[in-house]
Design a protein around this motif. Structure first.
Motif, PDB file in Angstrom:
ATOM      1  N   UNK A 251     -91.353  13.145  39.710  1.00  0.00           N
ATOM      2  CA  UNK A 251     -91.993  13.116  41.028  1.00  0.00           C
ATOM      3  C   UNK A 251     -92.458  11.698  41.330  1.00  0.00           C
ATOM      4  N   UNK A 252     -91.616  10.878  41.967  1.00  0.00           N
ATOM      5  CA  UNK A 252     -92.018   9.507  42.306  1.00  0.00           C
ATOM      6  C   UNK A 252     -93.275   9.521  43.181  1.00  0.00           C
ATOM      7  N   UNK A 253     -94.335   8.896  42.722  1.00  0.00           N
ATOM      8  CA  UNK A 253     -95.613   8.904  43.440  1.00  0.00           C
ATOM      9  C   UNK A 253     -96.542   7.942  42.732  1.00  0.00           C
ATOM     10  N   UNK A 254     -97.732   7.764  43.280  1.00  0.00           N
ATOM     11  CA  UNK A 254     -98.770   6.992  42.607  1.00  0.00           C
ATOM     12  C   UNK A 254     -99.606   7.961  41.785  1.00  0.00           C
ATOM     13  N   UNK A 255     -99.591   7.792  40.471  1.00  0.00           N
ATOM     14  CA  UNK A 255    -100.279   8.684  39.548  1.00  0.00           C
ATOM     15  C   UNK A 255    -101.398   7.932  38.822  1.00  0.00           C
ATOM     16  N   UNK A 256    -102.484   8.629  38.576  1.00  0.00           N
ATOM     17  CA  UNK A 256    -103.504   8.170  37.633  1.00  0.00           C
ATOM     18  C   UNK A 256    -103.868   9.381  36.789  1.00  0.00           C
ATOM     19  N   UNK A 257    -103.538   9.310  35.507  1.00  0.00           N
ATOM     20  CA  UNK A 257    -103.697  10.473  34.623  1.00  0.00           C
ATOM     21  C   UNK A 257    -104.329  10.035  33.311  1.00  0.00           C
ATOM     22  N   UNK A 258    -105.267  10.823  32.828  1.00  0.00           N
ATOM     23  CA  UNK A 258    -105.849  10.590  31.502  1.00  0.00           C
ATOM     24  C   UNK A 258    -106.200  11.928  30.885  1.00  0.00           C
TER      25      UNK A 258
ATOM     26  N   UNK B 219    -105.748  24.500  19.793  1.00  0.00           N
ATOM     27  CA  UNK B 219    -106.090  23.083  19.716  1.00  0.00           C
ATOM     28  C   UNK B 219    -107.538  22.909  20.164  1.00  0.00           C
ATOM     29  N   UNK B 220    -108.083  21.735  19.909  1.00  0.00           N
ATOM     30  CA  UNK B 220    -109.462  21.466  20.280  1.00  0.00           C
ATOM     31  C   UNK B 220    -109.591  21.320  21.795  1.00  0.00           C
ATOM     32  N   UNK B 221    -110.812  21.464  22.336  1.00  0.00           N
ATOM     33  CA  UNK B 221    -111.021  21.341  23.792  1.00  0.00           C
ATOM     34  C   UNK B 221    -110.564  19.990  24.320  1.00  0.00           C
ATOM     35  N   UNK B 222    -110.110  19.997  25.580  1.00  0.00           N
ATOM     36  CA  UNK B 222    -109.521  18.816  26.206  1.00  0.00           C
ATOM     37  C   UNK B 222    -110.209  18.539  27.540  1.00  0.00           C
ATOM     38  N   UNK B 223    -110.349  17.253  27.849  1.00  0.00           N
ATOM     39  CA  UNK B 223    -110.827  16.811  29.157  1.00  0.00           C
ATOM     40  C   UNK B 223    -109.675  16.075  29.823  1.00  0.00           C
ATOM     41  N   UNK B 224    -109.452  16.322  31.109  1.00  0.00           N
ATOM     42  CA  UNK B 224    -108.316  15.690  31.779  1.00  0.00           C
ATOM     43  C   UNK B 224    -108.649  15.361  33.229  1.00  0.00           C
ATOM     44  N   UNK B 225    -107.916  14.396  33.765  1.00  0.00           N
ATOM     45  CA  UNK B 225    -107.972  14.092  35.193  1.00  0.00           C
ATOM     46  C   UNK B 225    -106.585  13.681  35.656  1.00  0.00           C
ATOM     47  N   UNK B 226    -106.170  14.264  36.774  1.00  0.00           N
ATOM     48  CA  UNK B 226    -104.863  13.979  37.363  1.00  0.00           C
ATOM     49  C   UNK B 226    -105.071  13.714  38.849  1.00  0.00           C
ATOM     50  N   UNK B 227    -104.697  12.509  39.292  1.00  0.00           N
ATOM     51  CA  UNK B 227    -104.777  12.166  40.712  1.00  0.00           C
ATOM     52  C   UNK B 227    -103.397  11.703  41.153  1.00  0.00           C
ATOM     53  N   UNK B 228    -102.917  12.276  42.244  1.00  0.00           N
ATOM     54  CA  UNK B 228    -101.605  11.911  42.775  1.00  0.00           C
ATOM     55  C   UNK B 228    -101.731  11.579  44.254  1.00  0.00           C
ATOM     56  N   UNK B 229    -101.304  10.385  44.631  1.00  0.00           N
ATOM     57  CA  UNK B 229    -101.198  10.006  46.039  1.00  0.00           C
ATOM     58  C   UNK B 229     -99.721   9.852  46.349  1.00  0.00           C
ATOM     59  N   UNK B 230     -99.213  10.583  47.337  1.00  0.00           N
ATOM     60  CA  UNK B 230     -97.778  10.558  47.601  1.00  0.00           C
ATOM     61  C   UNK B 230     -97.481  11.049  49.002  1.00  0.00           C
ATOM     62  N   UNK B 231     -96.206  11.005  49.362  1.00  0.00           N
ATOM     63  CA  UNK B 231     -95.744  11.533  50.644  1.00  0.00           C
ATOM     64  C   UNK B 231     -95.088  12.903  50.493  1.00  0.00           C
ATOM     65  N   UNK B 232     -95.137  13.464  49.311  1.00  0.00           N
ATOM     66  CA  UNK B 232     -94.573  14.789  49.082  1.00  0.00           C
ATOM     67  C   UNK B 232     -95.480  15.862  49.675  1.00  0.00           C
ATOM     68  N   UNK B 233     -94.946  17.034  49.850  1.00  0.00           N
ATOM     69  CA  UNK B 233     -95.762  18.148  50.324  1.00  0.00           C
ATOM     70  C   UNK B 233     -96.771  18.523  49.251  1.00  0.00           C
TER      71      UNK B 233
END
Length: 449
Positions: A81-88, A414-428
């Motif tokens: 999915x080509x887009x601007x991603x910020x993931x951790x 597995x042990x507990x997980x913390x996550x963040x996903x931000x996507x800026x794009x022109x997709x629906x």
């Protein structure tokens, strides 16, 4: 918007009368350009003509994903999915022992939409405490049956509704109040504009983007239109109820930015639910009015003399989160809800906030405020019949051009997980959500190996 930020579609699901824009069935509204010219980022890659939604990754009958395999699995989803991603993605653990499981541009600041509410509610809980309540009092010039003035002093309680107005009316009736020369609505607690100056003009006045003032009634919304003059609306409704209870009011006046004179007598009051409930509504429903009221409350406490409660509220959030260990250079806010398109946040800042809250004694209060995949709030229709159902606690964020999801996952193996996903794009939004959900489902398949 829920970003202007689409507003969660633009986010909002409000309490009784707000409209949820984060529901998956909400239509996508055409909007002004996502980024103002002064903050225009590099152009986003153009998507394929007809991108096919990515289906959530289903767990195989046997086995799972080893931590060493996770990067390849998630890269495959992101790269499609080509887009601007910020993931951790990190393991949830005490400071110094956290492990990065996956990162894709974790420091890049994108538009977070309603993920901004994570910053606001975390700061409010840390500063005020789970049991904090907002008390709205009514004063008279005396305690006699006939009053020259009756003054209700707004405190910016976003939960204040018709039931609370009726309670104040009955308390006054029981005290023997029979006549009031002048009914005053004191709207002085919050300073500055009722509407956030960075909200898109097309959003202001919608049910998901009402004005936020000291005297709020039913979140300043009637049906599907926000109230244009909320102070007068409050006083007018109060006057009608007083008259119905046999208390004659000869005139009513909204007094803004004018402090009450000394010597008045308190005659009645109501209190809000505890803050634990207020942040629950804010995050579960992605309620913009609640988020802005909490931000202004923090601003009033930060600087009572400030001429702009929103600006001082933003400063308060940054100060509080910095003390919790969040890097203040990795996010910037201009509102509390995420409706404004000028907000920016990195996955790192959101993960740091979530990690900090996970180490606090009131972690359960904060965690319960987040929607649960396939179960509640703005995630009630997502992750159903997948391995993520019931084990993902996360804040959604959706507006034109933005999809975000940040929170906690507890994989069964597995042990507990913390996550963040931000996507800026022109997709629906539906296409992007499918990819985001696939990432999260993959996290549930992690196992120790």
């Amino acid at each position: 918007m829920k970003f202007a930020l689409l507003p969660h579609g633009i986010f909002c699901a409000t309490l009784a009368l707000s409209v949820s824009l984060e529901s998956l069935t909400a239509p996508v509204r055409a909007q002004a350009p996502l980024f103002p010219p002064s903050t225009q980022p590099k152009p986003l890659p153009q998507p394929p003509q007809t991108p096919a939604p990515t289906r959530p990754v289903q767990a195989p009958v046997n086995g799972g994903i080893c931590p060493a395999q996770l990067g390849g699995t998630l890269d495959g989803i992101v790269d499609r999915l080509p887009a601007s991603w910020s993931v951790l993605v990190q393991t949830q653990a005490a400071r110094g022992t956290r492990q990065n499981l996956y990162a894709r541009n974790p420091f890049t600041q994108l538009v977070p939409a309603s993920n901004n509410k994570i910053f606001t509610t975390a700061a409010a809980l840390a500063k005020l405490g789970a049991q904090h309540q907002i008390r709205t009092p009514v004063f008279g010039n005396t305690n006699s049956p006939d009053l020259l003035t009756l003054r209700v002093i707004g405190q910016g309680d976003p939960s204040f509704g018709t039931a609370q107005l009726n309670s104040l009316t009955q308390q006054l009736r029981q005290r023997g109040i029979r006549q009031v020369q002048q009914l005053i609505g004191d709207d002085t607690i919050f300073r500055g504009a009722d509407y956030n100056l960075f909200w898109d003009a097309d959003d202001r006045g919608e049910a998901y983007a009402p004005p936020v003032n000291s005297l709020m009634l039913n979140q300043n919304v009637i049906g599907e239109g926000a109230v244009s003059n909320p102070g007068n609306y409050f006083v007018g409704e109060f006057r009608q109820r007083l008259a119905g209870a046999g208390v004659q009011v000869k005139s009513s006046t909204l007094v803004k930015r004018t402090p009450a004179p000394p010597g008045e007598v308190e005659l009645a009051s109501v209190i809000s639910p505890p803050l634990s409930r207020l942040i629950f509504t804010t995050n579960q429903d992605s309620d913009n009015a609640y988020a802005e009221a909490l931000l202004k409350t923090l601003g009033r406490l930060q600087d009572p003399n400030s001429s702009d409660s929103t600006a001082s509220g933003v400063a308060a959030v940054r100060s509080i989160l910095t003390e919790l260990g969040v890097n203040p250079n990795r996010f910037s806010m201009v509102d509390g809800s995420g409706l404004a398109g000028r907000n920016r946040a990195s996955a790192e800042a959101l993960v740091q906030t979530l990690q900090a809250m996970a180490q606090r004694p009131d972690v359960d209060v904060f965690r319960r405020s987040l929607p649960v995949g396939g179960v509640s709030g703005t995630l009630s229709n997502r992750f159903r019949n997948t391995p993520a159902q019931g084990i993902v606690f996360a804040k959604t964020g959706t507006i034109s051009g933005v999809v975000a999801l940040s929170g906690y996952v507890t994989p069964p193996n597995y042990s507990p997980i913390v996550f963040s996903i931000i996507v800026n794009s022109n997709h629906s939004p539906s296409t992007v959500r499918a990819s985001v959900d696939s990432l999260v489902v993959a996290l549930t398949r992690l196992r120790n190996c």
